[in-house]
Write an enzyme that holds these catalytic residues in place. Structure first.
Site, short mmCIF file in Angstrom:
data_model
loop_
_atom_site.label_atom_id
_atom_site.label_comp_id
_atom_site.label_asym_id
_atom_site.label_seq_id
_atom_site.Cartn_x
_atom_site.Cartn_y
_atom_site.Cartn_z
N CYS A 1 0.78 -1.10 -0.20
CA CYS A 1 0.01 -0.06 -0.62
C CYS A 1 0.75 1.08 -0.25
O CYS A 1 0.59 2.86 0.13
CB CYS A 1 -1.11 -0.39 1.07
SG CYS A 1 -2.06 -0.99 1.52
N HIS B 1 -3.28 8.05 5.25
CA HIS B 1 -3.33 7.11 4.65
C HIS B 1 -4.47 6.59 4.98
O HIS B 1 -5.53 5.65 4.45
CB HIS B 1 -2.05 5.36 5.68
CG HIS B 1 -2.35 4.42 5.09
ND1 HIS B 1 -2.42 4.07 4.23
CD2 HIS B 1 -2.15 2.92 5.73
CE1 HIS B 1 -2.17 3.03 3.55
NE2 HIS B 1 -2.43 2.44 4.43
N GLU C 1 -2.31 5.35 13.52
CA GLU C 1 -2.34 6.86 12.76
C GLU C 1 -2.19 7.74 13.08
O GLU C 1 -1.82 8.89 13.16
CB GLU C 1 -2.44 6.42 11.61
CG GLU C 1 -2.47 7.86 10.45
CD GLU C 1 -2.54 7.98 8.47
OE1 GLU C 1 -2.17 8.82 7.58
OE2 GLU C 1 -3.52 7.06 9.42
N LYS D 1 -9.44 7.51 0.88
CA LYS D 1 -10.43 6.30 0.50
C LYS D 1 -11.60 6.13 1.44
O LYS D 1 -12.12 5.43 1.10
CB LYS D 1 -9.27 5.40 1.77
CG LYS D 1 -8.10 5.40 1.39
CD LYS D 1 -6.98 4.44 1.88
CE LYS D 1 -6.19 3.82 1.65
NZ LYS D 1 -4.63 5.05 2.07
N HIS E 1 -9.68 2.03 -0.68
CA HIS E 1 -8.03 1.60 -1.05
C HIS E 1 -7.58 1.55 -1.87
O HIS E 1 -7.63 0.19 -2.76
CB HIS E 1 -7.93 0.94 -0.13
CG HIS E 1 -6.29 0.61 0.76
ND1 HIS E 1 -5.11 1.18 -0.43
CD2 HIS E 1 -5.87 0.11 2.21
CE1 HIS E 1 -4.31 0.62 0.33
NE2 HIS E 1 -4.53 0.69 2.14
N PHE F 1 1.03 -3.08 4.64
CA PHE F 1 1.71 -4.14 5.14
C PHE F 1 3.09 -4.35 5.15
O PHE F 1 3.60 -3.64 4.01
CB PHE F 1 0.91 -5.47 4.16
CG PHE F 1 -0.68 -5.54 5.07
CD1 PHE F 1 -1.01 -4.34 6.23
CD2 PHE F 1 -1.24 -6.50 4.46
CE1 PHE F 1 -2.24 -5.12 6.13
CE2 PHE F 1 -2.81 -6.01 4.49
CZ PHE F 1 -3.02 -5.70 5.80
#
Length: 403
Positions: free
Chosen positions: A162, A294, A305, A326, A331, A390
């Site tokens: 990502c 994010h 975050e 998002k 996403h 990830f």
């Protein structure tokens, strides 16, 4: 070191087939997430996504091109065309020799993988098309952009889940800042909204079946999207000399690894990356007015975050605006940072902050100004774009209003 500016932008995603359409949707807080239209959708548990609608490949490409271009490559080429047209650049001679392409994608030709697994395992075919490998390889989009525009400089693909787009754009930024290249085409693309792609993500149990609601109490997961965002990054004096319209300046970049867990985010890793990006940009935390988060809509990501932002910005965190687009476009995995950078450009250029839509109830663990549900007009000079992937791979960009 050289200064780096953005002189062109292009996109296709669930909010629109152009930058103008996408930014209009963001200003209106429009949602591009809806019911999936894909083969065997009835076998999926998750049936929503930020899918690109009203798209016909044959409108843009001939049969021979479609045989070579996976959907993620098609999206990249369409976005690159918009970005390069806006920049006003044409590539020949020394400029062509030094201009390259760095793009991000996590999965590459996932649609092609899916179609050919079906052909071999379900339909029992013993042959596949001879172009399957060049169609599905992760570097296909970057290679086709280089061939389409005669770009002979450093060209490659970054795959960091990502964070892929932010890593790619950061690499392009470094190349120009160091003097290696005067111009780079950069961004990212992803198209995983096929049966196999969605099934794989279902297995992680992080997907929402109804909506993406970042930072909102009761949020229940992320929603996949698809699309591409492509930019022309250019050395400032090169752009100024030819009278280019400068959209924004890229002033900082940082990347780190959590070295901790393959899927769980790290507050320390995120905070280190944000702080390092500000240090690289030579701006104080107090100078930042907006963060494009994010913000996946998962319980773990959002609170981590927010905690990282609070650590880096201290009391100034209360004055910051932070939103997750998002919530609107989904996403887009390896392409998500590129699409989200459009919201950052809109913030510094137009003074419009994209909202976090779907926000229902405050979460005490996400106690920041998340620009809930409606866009906001505000003058900001410096913005930050976060990407935390990830594998614990983090990439953060900082932009400044063009001057």
């Amino acid at each position: 070191m050289k200064r780096v500016v953005i002189t062109g932008a292009g996109t296709i995603n669930s909010l629109g087939h152009s930058v103008t359409a996408t930014l209009e949707a963001m200003r209106e807080g429009r949602c591009g997430i809806g019911e999936l239209e894909t083969r065997d959708v009835e076998r999926l548990q998750v049936r929503i996504g930020g899918q690109v609608r009203d798209y016909d490949a044959e409108t843009h490409f001939n049969r021979q091109q479609i045989a070579l271009y996976d959907r993620f490559t098609q999206f990249t080429l369409l976005s690159a065309r918009q970005a390069i047209e806006q920049s006003g650049l044409s590539f020949a001679g020394e400029l062509a020799a030094k201009t390259g392409v760095v793009l991000g994608t996590a999965g590459g030709g996932v649609q092609t993988w899916d179609e050919n697994y079906r052909a071999v395992y379900e339909e029992g075919k013993n042959r596949v098309h001879p172009f399957v490998v060049p169609k599905l390889m992760n570097n296909a989009a970057a290679s086709h952009v280089s061939m389409e525009y005669n770009l002979k400089g450093p060209t490659y693909t970054v795959a960091t889940a990502c964070s892929s787009s932010n890593h790619a754009m950061g690499q392009a930024f470094h190349m120009i800042r160091s003097g290696m290249s005067p111009v780079m085409i950069t961004g990212g693309s992803e198209s995983m909204l096929c049966f196999g792609g969605v099934k794989a993500w279902e297995g992680l149990r992080v997907m929402s079946k109804d909506a993406c609601r970042p930072f909102s109490l009761g949020r229940n997961g992320m929603v996949q999207g698809e699309g591409a965002g492509v930019f022309v990054f250019e050395e400032y004096e090169h752009a100024k000399k030819r009278g280019a319209d400068i959209l924004a300046e890229v002033v900082g970049f940082a990347m780190t690894s959590d070295a901790a867990d393959i899927v769980m985010p790290s507050k320390q890793g995120a905070a280190r990356t944000i702080a390092a990006a500000l240090e690289d940009a030579r701006v104080s935390p107090e100078a930042v007015g907006y963060i494009n988060a994010h913000g996946t809509g998962t319980a773990a990501n959002d609170k981590t975050e927010c905690a990282a932002v609070a650590d880096v910005f201290g009391h100034h965190a209360d004055n910051l605006m932070i939103s997750s687009t998002k919530s609107m476009h989904g996403h887009v995995i390896g392409g998500t940072g590129a699409i989200e950078l459009l919201a950052c450009v809109m913030a510094v250029r137009d003074g419009v902050i994209a909202p976090t839509i779907g926000y229902e109830e405050p979460d005490p663990e996400c106690a920041l100004d998340v620009v809930p549900n409606q866009a906001r007009e505000a003058k900001v000079d410096v913005v930050v774009s976060n990407a935390f992937a990830f594998g614990g791979l983090n990439a953060v960009l900082a932009l400044r209003r063009a001057s």
